[in-house]
Motif scaffolding. Structure first.
Motif, short mmCIF file in Angstrom:
data_model
loop_
_atom_site.label_atom_id
_atom_site.label_comp_id
_atom_site.label_asym_id
_atom_site.label_seq_id
_atom_site.Cartn_x
_atom_site.Cartn_y
_atom_site.Cartn_z
N VAL A 1 25.03 -7.86 77.31
CA VAL A 1 24.37 -8.60 78.39
C VAL A 1 24.99 -9.99 78.54
O VAL A 1 25.17 -10.49 79.66
CB VAL A 1 22.86 -8.71 78.12
N ALA A 2 25.33 -10.62 77.43
CA ALA A 2 25.95 -11.95 77.49
C ALA A 2 27.24 -11.91 78.29
O ALA A 2 27.63 -12.91 78.90
CB ALA A 2 26.20 -12.47 76.08
N GLY A 3 27.91 -10.75 78.31
CA GLY A 3 29.17 -10.64 79.03
C GLY A 3 29.02 -10.74 80.53
O GLY A 3 29.98 -11.12 81.22
N TYR A 4 27.83 -10.42 81.08
CA TYR A 4 27.68 -10.51 82.53
C TYR A 4 26.52 -11.41 82.96
O TYR A 4 26.41 -11.75 84.14
CB TYR A 4 27.54 -9.12 83.16
N ARG A 5 25.64 -11.82 82.03
CA ARG A 5 24.56 -12.75 82.38
C ARG A 5 24.67 -14.08 81.64
O ARG A 5 23.95 -15.03 81.98
CB ARG A 5 23.21 -12.11 82.06
N GLY A 6 25.50 -14.14 80.60
CA GLY A 6 25.58 -15.35 79.81
C GLY A 6 24.69 -15.29 78.59
O GLY A 6 23.86 -14.38 78.43
N ASP A 7 24.85 -16.26 77.71
CA ASP A 7 24.07 -16.29 76.48
C ASP A 7 22.61 -16.65 76.76
O ASP A 7 22.30 -17.39 77.69
CB ASP A 7 24.66 -17.32 75.50
N GLY A 8 21.74 -16.13 75.90
CA GLY A 8 20.34 -16.52 75.95
C GLY A 8 19.44 -15.70 76.84
O GLY A 8 18.22 -15.85 76.79
N VAL A 9 20.00 -14.81 77.66
CA VAL A 9 19.17 -13.98 78.52
C VAL A 9 18.52 -12.86 77.72
O VAL A 9 17.31 -12.65 77.78
CB VAL A 9 19.98 -13.40 79.69
N ALA A 10 19.32 -12.13 76.95
CA ALA A 10 18.80 -11.07 76.09
C ALA A 10 18.65 -11.60 74.67
O ALA A 10 19.52 -12.31 74.17
CB ALA A 10 19.73 -9.86 76.11
N GLU A 11 17.55 -11.25 74.05
CA GLU A 11 17.26 -11.69 72.69
C GLU A 11 17.04 -10.46 71.81
O GLU A 11 16.20 -9.61 72.11
CB GLU A 11 16.03 -12.58 72.65
N ALA A 12 17.81 -10.36 70.74
CA ALA A 12 17.69 -9.23 69.82
C ALA A 12 16.53 -9.46 68.85
O ALA A 12 16.44 -10.52 68.22
CB ALA A 12 18.98 -9.04 69.04
N VAL A 13 15.66 -8.47 68.74
CA VAL A 13 14.58 -8.49 67.75
C VAL A 13 14.77 -7.24 66.89
O VAL A 13 14.24 -6.17 67.18
CB VAL A 13 13.19 -8.48 68.42
N PRO A 14 15.55 -7.35 65.81
CA PRO A 14 15.88 -6.18 65.00
C PRO A 14 14.75 -5.80 64.04
O PRO A 14 14.83 -5.98 62.83
CB PRO A 14 17.13 -6.63 64.24
N ALA A 15 13.69 -5.28 64.61
CA ALA A 15 12.51 -4.93 63.81
C ALA A 15 11.77 -3.79 64.48
O ALA A 15 11.87 -3.58 65.69
CB ALA A 15 11.60 -6.15 63.67
N SER A 16 11.01 -3.07 63.69
CA SER A 16 10.14 -2.04 64.24
C SER A 16 8.98 -2.70 64.96
O SER A 16 8.49 -3.77 64.57
CB SER A 16 9.61 -1.16 63.10
N VAL A 17 8.50 -2.08 66.05
CA VAL A 17 7.34 -2.61 66.75
C VAL A 17 6.09 -2.57 65.87
O VAL A 17 5.08 -3.20 66.19
CB VAL A 17 7.11 -1.84 68.06
N LEU A 18 6.17 -1.87 64.75
CA LEU A 18 5.05 -1.81 63.81
C LEU A 18 5.00 -3.02 62.89
O LEU A 18 4.20 -3.06 61.97
CB LEU A 18 5.15 -0.53 62.96
N THR A 19 5.84 -4.01 63.13
CA THR A 19 5.90 -5.19 62.27
C THR A 19 5.32 -6.41 62.99
O THR A 19 5.28 -6.48 64.23
CB THR A 19 7.34 -5.52 61.86
N ARG A 20 4.91 -7.38 62.21
CA ARG A 20 4.38 -8.63 62.74
C ARG A 20 5.43 -9.35 63.58
O ARG A 20 5.12 -9.90 64.65
CB ARG A 20 3.91 -9.51 61.58
N GLU A 21 6.67 -9.35 63.12
CA GLU A 21 7.75 -10.02 63.84
C GLU A 21 7.87 -9.50 65.26
O GLU A 21 7.98 -10.27 66.22
CB GLU A 21 9.07 -9.83 63.09
N ALA A 22 7.85 -8.20 65.41
CA ALA A 22 8.03 -7.61 66.74
C ALA A 22 6.81 -7.86 67.62
O ALA A 22 6.96 -8.15 68.82
CB ALA A 22 8.28 -6.11 66.61
#
Length: 467
Positions: A253-274
């Motif tokens: 996404v950064a390649g066509y929208r730039g940095d900061g538009v998409a944010e990676a959340v590498p966690a299961s939705v079953l976690t507090r972080e997600a």
């Protein structure tokens, strides 16, 4: 720019408040909103309950003024203090003025000090015009007004009322679907995509290219060779290093929208972080293949008053003369508005199906055949060729959001709570919201109240606790 402050209402409460504030006599009326919050960094005030000021209890009700007894503020304080809710005093402007008047300013300065003396560090006021549009502002103890950037209601249609637009134009007009005006508004909204795999990657790609200002991508899995035929932007080099799906997609996404538009959340939705990450969003897209993850998305949408779009695909098989044969090619899209029917109410998951899924995961020896977990029911396919089906379903899912936020259908949106299509039969069917029976939802508007979503498993980890 993503709004720093938002006031969100469920459809049911918004309708109740609007009915009370505009009883048909052309005179002002008042109520008090009791608001929970999200954990931050965005301040999203979530209207959890309301105290309606009886019309007959008001000492004065006129077309451009109202006075009502302080006993109802005391009632709201008693209600809100135990859970540290914020109070927002709201009244109607029957004449349609979509701005705060000098009398409104004076009233806030007279009333709110008493509220702050009682409890809390944040309260506010709001006005509603006959169309149902709301403008709000918040105060801290210094009693300096700060505008609420966005007020939103997730109903059959999605309503967004922006302070900056009202201030510059004096109106609450909405952009037209598929126009540059729509793109401009999407640039101020945040979306969360749960599951960035076959269907989720296609949904995420559309959201990014449509212009959403921020997209949180939630997925814990890594790219495998079998994913390359259906996950957009995935490459052989990602397989070689077992790259996280969300990291791969964020870089793309950064390649066509730039940095900061998409944010990676590498966690299961079953976690507090997600859950905390998704709580910051204005709309939630659920693109998962487990019932448990769908349940979490369902709870998350209710607790944080976020509209939810859930998409799923399946290819049932039947026994033919020469083995398994395709019986159908199906997709389903559900639009869920907090306060009305949930995914559970619609039978997408049940306590029994959740238990069966848990047993399949926890006791695989009792479920030697895992065929039911895949795309093609009855066949074990390592890399099913389903990208065309995924794209069909994902496009329907994102178009459903557009239809809600920028209505363009010839019929009203309440007729389309669920869309189901069959490619084999060349059919598409729709189910109206009224066809589903909503159940009481105890976590509606719960916000950041611990434990998150009412689930003890999502409590914050204790410092120094061993695993």
């Amino acid at each position: 720019m993503i709004p720093e402050t938002t006031l969100a209402l469920s459809c049911v409460l918004h309708e109740r408040i609007q009915s009370h504030l505009f009883p048909g006599d052309g005179l002002e009326a008042a109520a008090i909103l009791l608001c929970a919050r999200t954990p931050g960094p965005r301040l999203r005030l979530l209207v959890r309950d309301v105290v309606l000021i009886p019309h007959e209890a008001c000492q004065r009700r006129e077309r451009d003024g109202i006075n009502w007894p302080g006993a109802y503020i005391e009632e709201a304080i008693d209600h809100g203090d135990s859970e540290r809710l914020a109070l927002v005093l709201i009244h109607s402007h029957p004449g349609g003025l979509f701005a705060f008047s000098e009398l409104d300013d004076e009233s806030d300065q007279n009333v709110l000090p008493g509220v702050f003396n009682a409890f809390g560090d944040l309260h506010g006021s709001a006005i509603m015009i006959p169309s149902g549009a709301i403008m709000a502002r918040i105060y801290e103890a210094d009693l300096i007004a700060k505008p609420v950037d966005l007020v939103t209601v997730a109903s059959h249609d999605l309503s967004y009322w922006w302070e900056v637009d009202a201030r510059l134009t004096g109106s609450s007009r909405r952009p037209v679907a598929f126009t540059s005006g729509m793109v401009d508004e999407l640039g101020r909204l945040s979306a969360a995509v749960v599951g960035v795999s076959g269907t989720g990657s296609v949904v995420a790609e559309q959201l990014c290219r449509l212009g959403f200002g921020h997209i949180k991508l939630i997925d814990f899995d890594r790219i495998e060779h079998r994913n390359l035929n259906r996950i957009l932007n995935s490459k052989l080099s990602d397989v070689d290093v077992r790259r996280l799906k969300v990291e791969m997609f964020t870089d793309a996404v950064a390649g066509y929208r730039g940095d900061g538009v998409a944010e990676a959340v590498p966690a299961s939705v079953l976690t507090r972080e997600a859950v905390l990450a998704a709580s910051q969003s204005d709309v939630l897209f659920c693109c998962v293949d487990t019932l448990e993850a769908r349940q979490i998305a369902d709870l998350l949408a209710a607790a944080f008053l976020i509209p939810l779009l859930d998409v799923g695909v399946v290819i049932p098989t039947r026994k033919g003369d020469e083995g398994a044969a395709i019986a159908d090619v199906c997709g389903r899209i559900d639009y869920v508005q907090p306060g009305r029917s949930s995914l559970q109410d619609r039978g997408v998951y049940t306590p029994e199906s959740l238990r069966a899924e848990y047993l399949q995961r926890a006791a695989p020896e009792a479920h030697r055949q895992e065929r039911e977990a895949g795309y093609i029911k009855g066949l074990i396919e390592e890399a099913p060729a389903v990208i065309t089906l995924n794209m069909r379903a994902a496009a329907a899912c994102v178009n459903e959001f557009i239809a809600r936020a920028y209505p363009f259908r010839l019929e009203p949106n309440h007729l389309y709570a669920r869309t189901e299509f069959s490619l084999a039969a060349c059919e598409e069917e729709y189910v109206a919201e009224e066809a589903f029976v909503p159940s009481a939802n105890p976590i509606l508007g719960r916000g950041a109240l611990e434990p998150l979503l009412g689930l003890p498993v999502l409590r914050p980890a204790r410092v120094g606790a061993s695993r």
